[in-house]
Every structure is written in structure tokens, then in C-alpha cells.
Design a protein around this motif. Structure first.
Motif, mmCIF file in Angstrom:
data_model
loop_
_atom_site.group_PDB
_atom_site.id
_atom_site.type_symbol
_atom_site.label_atom_id
_atom_site.label_comp_id
_atom_site.label_asym_id
_atom_site.label_seq_id
_atom_site.Cartn_x
_atom_site.Cartn_y
_atom_site.Cartn_z
ATOM 1 N N LYS A 102 9.433 15.952 -13.424
ATOM 2 C CA LYS A 102 10.410 15.003 -13.963
ATOM 3 C C LYS A 102 9.774 13.892 -14.791
ATOM 4 C CE LYS A 102 13.926 16.945 -11.813
ATOM 5 N NZ LYS A 102 14.973 17.664 -12.559
ATOM 6 N N GLN A 103 8.430 13.732 -14.745
ATOM 7 C CA GLN A 103 7.773 12.628 -15.446
ATOM 8 C C GLN A 103 6.595 13.163 -16.247
ATOM 9 O OE1 GLN A 103 6.819 9.181 -13.059
ATOM 10 N NE2 GLN A 103 8.473 9.583 -11.607
ATOM 11 N N VAL A 104 6.301 12.467 -17.375
ATOM 12 C CA VAL A 104 5.151 12.831 -18.194
ATOM 13 C C VAL A 104 4.581 11.580 -18.849
ATOM 14 C CG1 VAL A 104 6.662 13.378 -20.168
ATOM 15 C CG2 VAL A 104 4.332 14.287 -20.080
ATOM 16 N N HIS A 105 3.246 11.472 -18.869
ATOM 17 C CA HIS A 105 2.576 10.388 -19.596
ATOM 18 C C HIS A 105 1.268 10.923 -20.161
ATOM 19 C CE1 HIS A 105 0.513 10.065 -15.676
ATOM 20 N NE2 HIS A 105 -0.516 9.580 -16.381
ATOM 21 N N HIS A 106 0.730 10.163 -21.112
ATOM 22 C CA HIS A 106 -0.518 10.567 -21.761
ATOM 23 C C HIS A 106 -1.686 10.130 -20.897
ATOM 24 C CE1 HIS A 106 -3.752 10.163 -24.943
ATOM 25 N NE2 HIS A 106 -3.372 11.427 -25.049
ATOM 26 N N GLY A 107 -2.547 11.095 -20.543
ATOM 27 C CA GLY A 107 -3.638 10.804 -19.620
ATOM 28 C C GLY A 107 -4.980 10.592 -20.289
ATOM 29 N N VAL A 108 -5.027 10.435 -21.590
ATOM 30 C CA VAL A 108 -6.241 10.181 -22.375
ATOM 31 C C VAL A 108 -7.162 11.408 -22.386
ATOM 32 C CG1 VAL A 108 -8.221 8.688 -22.762
ATOM 33 C CG2 VAL A 108 -6.077 7.718 -21.862
ATOM 34 N N LYS A 109 -7.674 11.801 -21.224
ATOM 35 C CA LYS A 109 -8.617 12.907 -21.157
ATOM 36 C C LYS A 109 -7.868 14.241 -21.121
ATOM 37 C CE LYS A 109 -12.313 10.420 -18.771
ATOM 38 N NZ LYS A 109 -13.210 10.407 -17.575
ATOM 39 N N LYS A 110 -8.381 15.164 -21.918
ATOM 40 C CA LYS A 110 -7.778 16.487 -21.951
ATOM 41 C C LYS A 110 -8.248 17.307 -20.764
ATOM 42 C CE LYS A 110 -7.419 18.724 -25.775
ATOM 43 N NZ LYS A 110 -7.703 19.409 -27.053
ATOM 44 N N LYS A 111 -7.309 18.044 -20.166
ATOM 45 C CA LYS A 111 -7.665 18.957 -19.083
ATOM 46 C C LYS A 111 -8.174 20.271 -19.687
ATOM 47 C CE LYS A 111 -3.506 18.573 -17.352
ATOM 48 N NZ LYS A 111 -2.971 17.436 -18.120
ATOM 49 N N ASN A 112 -8.929 20.985 -18.917
ATOM 50 C CA ASN A 112 -9.465 22.265 -19.373
ATOM 51 C C ASN A 112 -8.422 23.353 -19.131
ATOM 52 O OD1 ASN A 112 -11.138 24.264 -20.295
ATOM 53 N ND2 ASN A 112 -12.312 24.431 -18.384
ATOM 54 N N LEU A 113 -7.524 23.497 -20.084
ATOM 55 C CA LEU A 113 -6.427 24.454 -19.966
ATOM 56 C C LEU A 113 -6.513 25.482 -21.078
ATOM 57 C CD1 LEU A 113 -3.472 21.970 -19.279
ATOM 58 C CD2 LEU A 113 -4.718 23.342 -17.592
ATOM 59 N N LYS A 114 -6.041 26.672 -20.787
ATOM 60 C CA LYS A 114 -6.038 27.729 -21.784
ATOM 61 C C LYS A 114 -5.046 27.389 -22.892
ATOM 62 C CE LYS A 114 -5.521 32.721 -22.299
ATOM 63 N NZ LYS A 114 -5.196 33.998 -21.608
ATOM 64 N N ASP A 115 -5.502 27.476 -24.123
ATOM 65 C CA ASP A 115 -4.667 27.122 -25.272
ATOM 66 C C ASP A 115 -3.806 28.324 -25.664
ATOM 67 O OD1 ASP A 115 -3.536 25.691 -27.279
ATOM 68 O OD2 ASP A 115 -5.217 25.922 -28.677
ATOM 69 N N ALA A 164 -3.637 16.920 -22.714
ATOM 70 C CA ALA A 164 -3.868 15.531 -22.308
ATOM 71 C C ALA A 164 -2.664 14.919 -21.604
ATOM 72 C CB ALA A 164 -4.242 14.671 -23.518
ATOM 73 N N LEU A 165 -1.564 15.664 -21.523
ATOM 74 C CA LEU A 165 -0.373 15.141 -20.859
ATOM 75 C C LEU A 165 -0.455 15.393 -19.354
ATOM 76 C CD1 LEU A 165 2.525 16.140 -23.295
ATOM 77 C CD2 LEU A 165 1.294 13.966 -23.123
ATOM 78 N N VAL A 166 0.035 14.420 -18.588
ATOM 79 C CA VAL A 166 0.037 14.514 -17.129
ATOM 80 C C VAL A 166 1.482 14.618 -16.662
ATOM 81 C CG1 VAL A 166 -0.617 13.416 -14.966
ATOM 82 C CG2 VAL A 166 -2.084 13.166 -16.988
ATOM 83 N N LEU A 167 1.792 15.713 -15.985
ATOM 84 C CA LEU A 167 3.151 15.941 -15.476
ATOM 85 C C LEU A 167 3.182 15.665 -13.982
ATOM 86 C CD1 LEU A 167 3.217 17.414 -18.229
ATOM 87 C CD2 LEU A 167 4.654 19.175 -17.164
ATOM 88 N N SER A 168 4.282 15.097 -13.504
ATOM 89 C CA SER A 168 4.436 14.858 -12.072
ATOM 90 C C SER A 168 4.670 16.181 -11.360
ATOM 91 C CB SER A 168 5.612 13.910 -11.818
ATOM 92 O OG SER A 168 6.827 14.481 -12.283
ATOM 93 N N ASP A 169 4.463 16.189 -10.036
ATOM 94 C CA ASP A 169 4.615 17.422 -9.254
ATOM 95 C C ASP A 169 6.025 17.992 -9.338
ATOM 96 O OD1 ASP A 169 1.976 17.247 -8.516
ATOM 97 O OD2 ASP A 169 2.395 16.249 -6.599
ATOM 98 N N ASP A 170 7.050 17.099 -9.437
ATOM 99 C CA ASP A 170 8.433 17.591 -9.494
ATOM 100 C C ASP A 170 8.876 17.928 -10.915
ATOM 101 O OD1 ASP A 170 8.633 15.094 -10.611
ATOM 102 O OD2 ASP A 170 10.139 14.323 -9.210
#
Length: 545
Positions: free
Chosen positions: A381-394, A373-379
Motif C-alpha cells: 500500500k506504500q512506496v517511497h524512494h530508497g536512494v540505493k538500488k536493490k539487486n533485482l532482475k531487470d 530503488a523504490l521501497v514497497l511496504s509489506d502490504d
């Protein structure tokens, strides 16, 4: 031969390398001729042995011998042309043993005659059949030392048993059953050994040059550290002196103000007393004048009005309360001591922060560890909580369900420092963690579980996570948090960068594995905590004193 030499031209006797008349010419297997010295120098400067004219390659360096026929032709040409390659012997040169007046430079030495010869005096050894059999070598000094003192023969062999040079007769007579090898073979072996030693010495020289560079670099770092420390010291003591000057000015101002109020009160009392004195003097003068009157009626008629008492204050109990200054300085000093104590503590924290900032590292967030559910910037350097979880391998590296992320960089020695901007946030967690921390399930953040962190909760609750949250007192809400780690000392410190305050220090730990910077931006909380945690560039000017 003299007739034939007249038909020769200079071009026919020129070396293709030095472009001069042959000097000790040698013939290569391909048929081309060169000065011996020229071709040897040419091969020494090249990786392979080739003929400079036709480029034919040879398997290895050849054992070249002087072509006496061409050498004689070159000598006769120089003589017929009035030329000579003879040079005056200089310091370091081997002189010709035959020259009497001016010693010329020897070009060859004869191991039979035990003499060295210049170009001119060498001629008989190149032309006379009896002398042609003599063994010639490059010019050397002390030819007697090259002869066997026992058999008077050239030293051409090397006895490995006795580690000495011997002649051809020594193995037969004096060195029987000894291990004897040709002098040239021993020469090649020793030359190879010298080459190895030369390479080793070259390596040692390079090592020492690198050591000098390293020491100079260390000295530069030491000088920079000294300059920083002096700058911090000047700043600290300047601030303290300013505090002392303010305290002195406040003390003097307070005393002067109190004294001025006292003087104002005294002047008011004196003015009132002087006014009453003036009225009493006037009344006394009137009474005195009436008492001198002889007019019975006048005295009686005016007595009643003059007899009335003058309205005056009873000054018996009136006093001016003069202030006491006793203890004023002590009180001011006590207050100054308390103020300076706080100031010094803050300045020391700022100085510590300045030193920590010298170990700043460049970090990027590792997306392979980030909760879905975390959103990282392209570089990174930044992270925030994006509410919705992405479909990523655990994967085993990814945090779940804790909304955390690690940096890509790890540290297992020395010191490092980084800063994270937490402005406009109501919840965050920062610090460092062991590589082996559990990333699945709800794991309490504490040193026992491999975490050294502090957090903000509910917008105002700051705590160090030491097992149970240890509340922290902050002077102002930190907008940028600095994290300093001394791996070898087992220390982790947290700073309010803008205020220069130390928030908390974990100390006395023993780190045994890689440490990763640890970040958690906290849940979004319906947009209230939507601001990102930002890995910011370290800037010394952020610290305010």
C-alpha cells in the motif's frame, strides 16, 4: 391352503420397507420380497439398485412382476385376520368399477376386462386360472381409450410413422411397412425427453430466479444511488441556502449600519442647532428686558455687554449628506452571484467526487514493476524512494530508470476510483497508464505515450502532463488525491479529496487496452521528499463542504 394359512404369522408376510403386510409383492433375484411400490420408490430415491436387506446390487432396474403365490398368501392372511388394504377412493384416485355402495380405491386395472379393481375385487384375477392370463396394469382411468378402436386389442405398440399408438394387429393390417416399436420403448424415449425438457425448464426457472435477484440487486443499487443523490442534493442546497441567508444578513446589516451612522450624524447636528437656539433665546430675553428699562444710565452701562454678538455657526452651507441606497441590492446580488458561482462549482465537484467514490477499488502495488530503488511496504500500500538500488532482475515489466510502479490490478471496462495520500511530499506523479507503455528509458508522460497523469514538482508546481506540463491552480496543497476513471467514456479525473476540488480532467479519449493505476513517489531529495505515497482507504467523510 386355508389350513396352511393358519400356520403363517404376520412377520412372515411383512414388507421390509413399509413394515406392513405385502401389497403386490415382488421377488428380487437375491430372493428377498418387497411391495412393488415400496421397492420402486426406494430405487427412485437412490443412485443405484440394491436389495435393502442384503445390499446385493443389480445392473439396472428390474422389470418386476407380482409374485402371485406370495400375493395370494398375503391376501388370504388379511382375510383370515379380518384385515384389508382397501381404501376409500378419494379425489384423484381411480375407483373400483365393481364396488356398488362405497367406491374403494382401485389397485390394478385389467386391459382385457377393461375394468379397475380394488384389493377385494381383484382377488379372482389372482386366483382363477382363466383370469390369471389377463394383462393387469397400474390403475388407470378411461380404459376404453387404451384399446384399439379397430381391433379391440390393447394398445401395446407405437407407430413412429403415424405417431400414434397401435395394437399388435395394426402393423399386420393397417400399418404395413411402418416403423413400429414397443410402447414401452417409446415410453422410455419420451420419458427421457420429458426429463430433458424438465431439466431445461428447471434451468429456465433458475435463470429467471437469478434474473429476479439481479433485478432486485439493481433496484437496491438504484435506491442506494437515489439516497446518495438526495443526500448530496440536500447538502448542496442547504449550503446554497446558508450562503443566501448570509448574503441577506450581510446586505441588511450593511444598510442598517449605514443608516445608523447617518442618523447619528443628524442627531449631532440637531443637538448643535438646538444648543445655539437655546443661547439665542436667552440673549433675546436679555435684550428685551434691557430695552424696557427707563434708567438711562443702566441701559448705557449694560448695552455694551449685551450688544456683543452671540457666537454662532454659519449654517448656510451646512448640509447633512444622506446616503444613497440605489444599486445596493444590485451590487449585493452581483457579489452573491459570483460567490454562488464559485460555491456551486465547488459543490458540483464535491457531488461528482461522491459519485466517483462509489466505484472505489482495492489496490496493491506490483513489486515486479517497481524500479529497483523504490521501497514497497509489506502490504503493498506504500512506496517511497530508497536512494540505493536493490539487486533485482531487470525484467521487461520493471521500470528503469524511471522511478515508477504500477498496481497489480488492471481495468478494461466500467468505472473505478482510488485515492493516494501525498501529505508532506514535494514531488509525486499519479494517474493511470496503458499496459503496453514503454518501461525502459526516459519516456515523456503524456496521453500519446499511454499515460494520463498529474504531478507535483518543486513542492508547489502542479501540472497535468498533456504533452508539456499544463500548470494547475490549486486553492490549497492537496494532501490526498483521488483518481476516477470511466473507461467506456474515455475520461480520467483528478480531485483534491479533502477540499473537494477538481484538479483536472482528461476527456474524449478512446481506451483500447488494460489500464493500470500508476504511481511515482519522486526522488528522495536528501530526505526532503522521503514521505511515502500511500494508497489509502476511501472515506466519504474526508470531503469537506
Amino acid at each position: 391352503m386355508s389350513a396352511a394359512s393358519c400356520l403363517l404369522t404376520e412377520d412372515q408376510l411383512l414388507c421390509g420397507i413399509c413394515l406392513d403386510v405385502f401389497n403386490h409383492p415382488v421377488t428380487l433375484p437375491c430372493g428377498h420380497n418387497f411391495c412393488k411400490k415400496c421397492i420402486m420408490q426406494h430405487w427412485d430415491s437412490s443412485t443405484n439398485c440394491q436389495c435393502p436387506s442384503c445390499k446385493e446390487s443389480f445392473y439396472k432396474k428390474l422389470d418386476l412382476r407380482v409374485n402371485t403365490f406370495i400375493s395370494e398368501m398375503a391376501t388370504q392372511f388379511r382375510q383370515s385376520a379380518g384385515r384389508s388394504s382397501c381404501q376409500v377412493a378419494k379425489s384423484g384416485d381411480v375407483p373400483c368399477d365393481v364396488c356398488t355402495d362405497t367406491k374403494m380405491k382401485a389397485v390394478r386395472s385389467c386391459l382385457v376386462c377393461l375394468a379397475s379393481y380394488c384389493e377385494t375385487h381383484l382377488e379372482p384375477h389372482l386366483t382363477a386360472s382363466r383370469l390369471k392370463k389377463h394383462q393387469l396394469t397400474d390403475p388407470v382411468e378411461n380404459l376404453e381409450g387404451r384399446m384399439c378402436t379397430i381391433h379391440d386389442k390393447p394398445l401395446e405398440l407405437f407407430c413412429k410413422t403415424d405417431q400414434t399408438c397401435v395394437c399388435m394387429l395394426c402393423p399386420v393390417l393397417d400399418h404395413k411397412s411402418h416403423e413400429v416399436v414397443p410402447l414401452k420403448a417409446q415410453f422410455e424415449k419420451k420419458r427421457a425427453e420429458l426429463g430433458r425438457r424438465e431439466n431445461e425448464i428447471h434451468r429456465m426457472i433458475q435463470d429467471r430466479r437469478l434474473k429476479i435477484l439481479d433485478i432486485k440487486h439493481s433496484l437496491k443499487l438504484s435506491k442506494e444511488a437515489a439516497e446518495r443523490e438526495m443526500a448530496d442534493g440536500v447538502q448542496v442546497f442547504t449550503t446554497l441556502m446558508e450562503s443566501l441567508q448570509r448574503a441577506q444578513a450581510d446586505l441588511i446589516g450593511m444598510i442598517e449600519e449605514k443608516q445608523e451612522e447617518t442618523e447619528k450624524e443628524v442627531r449631532s447636528v440637531i443637538r448643535e442647532l438646538e444648543q445655539e437656539i437655546s443661547e439665542l433665546i436667552k440673549k433675546r430675553a436679555e435684550l428685551e428686558q434691557l430695552s424696557r428699562s427707563k434708567d438711562h444710565l443702566h441701559l448705557i452701562q449694560n448695552f455694551a455687554s449685551l450688544d456683543a454678538s452671540v457666537r454662532t455657526k454659519d449654517w448656510t452651507e451646512v448640509n447633512v449628506d444622506l446616503p444613497s441606497y440605489e444599486g445596493t441590492v444590485k451590487t449585493a446580488v452581483d457579489q452573491l452571484e459570483e460567490t454562488l458561482g464559485k460555491e456551486i462549482k465547488k459543490l458540483l465537484h464535491v457531488a461528482e467526487l461522491h459519485r466517483a467514490q462509489q466505484f472505489a477499488v482495492d489496490l496493491t502495488l506490483d513489486p515486479n514493476t517497481a524500479h529497483a530503488a523504490l521501497v514497497l511496504s509489506d502490504d503493498g500500500k506504500q512506496v517511497h524512494h530508497g536512494v540505493k538500488k536493490k539487486n533485482l532482475k531487470d525484467t521487461s515489466k520493471r521500470f528503469n530508470p524511471s522511478c515508477c510502479v504500477l498496481a497489480e490490478q488492471s481495468f478494461s471496462s466500467g468505472k473505478f476510483y482510488f485515492e493516494a495520500e501525498v501529505k508532506d511530499k514535494t514531488r509525486w506523479t499519479l494517474g493511470v497508464a496503458n499496459e503496453s507503455i514503454k518501461r525502459k528509458g526516459i519516456i515523456p508522460l503524456c496521453p500519446d505515450n499511454g499515460h494520463w497523469t498529474v504531478w507535483l514538482k518543486n513542492g508547489e508546481e502542479y501540472a497535468a502532463l498533456v504533452g508539456s506540463p499544463l500548470p494547475l491552480t490549486v486553492n490549497s496543497k492537496p494532501e490526498k488525491v483521488g483518481v476516477f476513471v470511466d473507461y467506456d467514456e474515455g475520461l480520467v479525473s483528478f480531485y483534491d479529496v479533502n477540499a473537494g476540488d477538481l484538479l483536472y480532467t482528461f476527456a474524449g479519449f478512446s481506451f483500447t487496452e488494460k489500464l493500470y493505476p500508476f504511481f511515482s513517489p519522486g526522488l528522495n531529495d536528501d530526505g526532503i521528499n522521503s514521505a511515502p505515497v500511500i494508497i489509502s482507504k476511501v472515506n466519504h467523510t474526508d470531503v469537506l463542504i
